[in-house]
Design a protein around this motif. Structure first.
Motif, PDB file in Angstrom:
ATOM      1  N   LEU A   3       9.172  20.270   0.818  1.00 43.09           N
ATOM      2  CA  LEU A   3       9.269  20.743  -0.558  1.00 43.09           C
ATOM      3  C   LEU A   3       7.891  20.656  -1.203  1.00 43.09           C
ATOM      4  O   LEU A   3       7.267  19.607  -1.185  1.00 43.09           O
ATOM      5  CB  LEU A   3      10.270  19.896  -1.345  1.00 43.09           C
ATOM      6  N   MET A   4       7.428  21.773  -1.763  1.00 41.22           N
ATOM      7  CA  MET A   4       6.100  21.833  -2.375  1.00 41.22           C
ATOM      8  C   MET A   4       6.206  22.236  -3.838  1.00 41.22           C
ATOM      9  O   MET A   4       7.076  23.017  -4.209  1.00 41.22           O
ATOM     10  CB  MET A   4       5.219  22.862  -1.650  1.00 41.22           C
ATOM     11  N   VAL A  10       6.110  17.360  -2.403  1.00 39.81           N
ATOM     12  CA  VAL A  10       6.907  16.517  -3.289  1.00 39.81           C
ATOM     13  C   VAL A  10       8.179  16.000  -2.614  1.00 39.81           C
ATOM     14  O   VAL A  10       8.919  15.231  -3.201  1.00 39.81           O
ATOM     15  CB  VAL A  10       7.268  17.247  -4.605  1.00 39.81           C
ATOM     16  N   GLY A  11       8.434  16.429  -1.402  1.00 36.12           N
ATOM     17  CA  GLY A  11       9.614  15.967  -0.695  1.00 36.12           C
ATOM     18  C   GLY A  11       9.730  16.609   0.662  1.00 36.12           C
ATOM     19  O   GLY A  11       8.910  17.440   1.044  1.00 36.12           O
ATOM     20  N   GLU A  12      10.765  16.205   1.381  1.00 35.05           N
ATOM     21  CA  GLU A  12      10.983  16.758   2.711  1.00 35.05           C
ATOM     22  C   GLU A  12      12.424  16.572   3.140  1.00 35.05           C
ATOM     23  O   GLU A  12      13.192  15.839   2.520  1.00 35.05           O
ATOM     24  CB  GLU A  12      10.039  16.123   3.723  1.00 35.05           C
ATOM     25  N   MET A  29      11.205   6.875  -3.926  1.00 37.60           N
ATOM     26  CA  MET A  29      11.845   8.026  -3.302  1.00 37.60           C
ATOM     27  C   MET A  29      13.278   8.176  -3.803  1.00 37.60           C
ATOM     28  O   MET A  29      13.968   7.190  -4.033  1.00 37.60           O
ATOM     29  CB  MET A  29      11.857   7.874  -1.786  1.00 37.60           C
ATOM     30  N   MET A  30      13.700   9.415  -3.951  1.00 35.41           N
ATOM     31  CA  MET A  30      15.064   9.716  -4.338  1.00 35.41           C
ATOM     32  C   MET A  30      15.692  10.489  -3.184  1.00 35.41           C
ATOM     33  O   MET A  30      15.137  11.496  -2.734  1.00 35.41           O
ATOM     34  CB  MET A  30      15.075  10.556  -5.615  1.00 35.41           C
ATOM     35  N   VAL A  31      16.824  10.022  -2.691  1.00 39.41           N
ATOM     36  CA  VAL A  31      17.479  10.640  -1.543  1.00 39.41           C
ATOM     37  C   VAL A  31      18.745  11.343  -2.014  1.00 39.41           C
ATOM     38  O   VAL A  31      19.579  10.761  -2.696  1.00 39.41           O
ATOM     39  CB  VAL A  31      17.831   9.587  -0.468  1.00 39.41           C
ATOM     40  N   TYR A  38       9.810  12.603  -3.525  1.00 38.43           N
ATOM     41  CA  TYR A  38       8.881  11.556  -3.915  1.00 38.43           C
ATOM     42  C   TYR A  38       8.758  11.559  -5.432  1.00 38.43           C
ATOM     43  O   TYR A  38       8.237  12.496  -6.017  1.00 38.43           O
ATOM     44  CB  TYR A  38       7.516  11.770  -3.268  1.00 38.43           C
ATOM     45  N   ARG A  39       9.244  10.512  -6.083  1.00 41.21           N
ATOM     46  CA  ARG A  39       9.242  10.448  -7.546  1.00 41.21           C
ATOM     47  C   ARG A  39       7.836  10.542  -8.131  1.00 41.21           C
ATOM     48  O   ARG A  39       7.644  11.167  -9.167  1.00 41.21           O
ATOM     49  CB  ARG A  39       9.904   9.158  -8.022  1.00 41.21           C
TER      50      ARG A  39
END
Length: 62
Positions: A3-4, A10-12, A29-31, A38-39
């Protein structure tokens, strides 16, 4: 999948259950399902650029 936002990661997408459990314990991190965000990489609403959001037209290529 990565995630960009504004050219920054910003995430994956993570499929390893052990890694997901490790990410759930981290406060930065928020799952959600198998997505980890990534917060610290996501801007707060007050820090977001005005007009930064736009719609994709149906004719644009992805």
């Amino acid at each position: 999948m990565i995630l960009m936002q504004y050219g920054e990661k910003v995430g994956e997408d993570i499929y390893d259950p052990e890694k997901l459990e490790e990410c759930k314990m981290c406060k930065d991190m928020m799952v959600m399902g198998n997505f980890v965000i990534y917060r610290s990489a996501v801007p707060k609403p007050k820090d977001a650029k005005k007009g930064a959001y736009y719609r994709c037209s149906s004719s644009s290529k992805m």
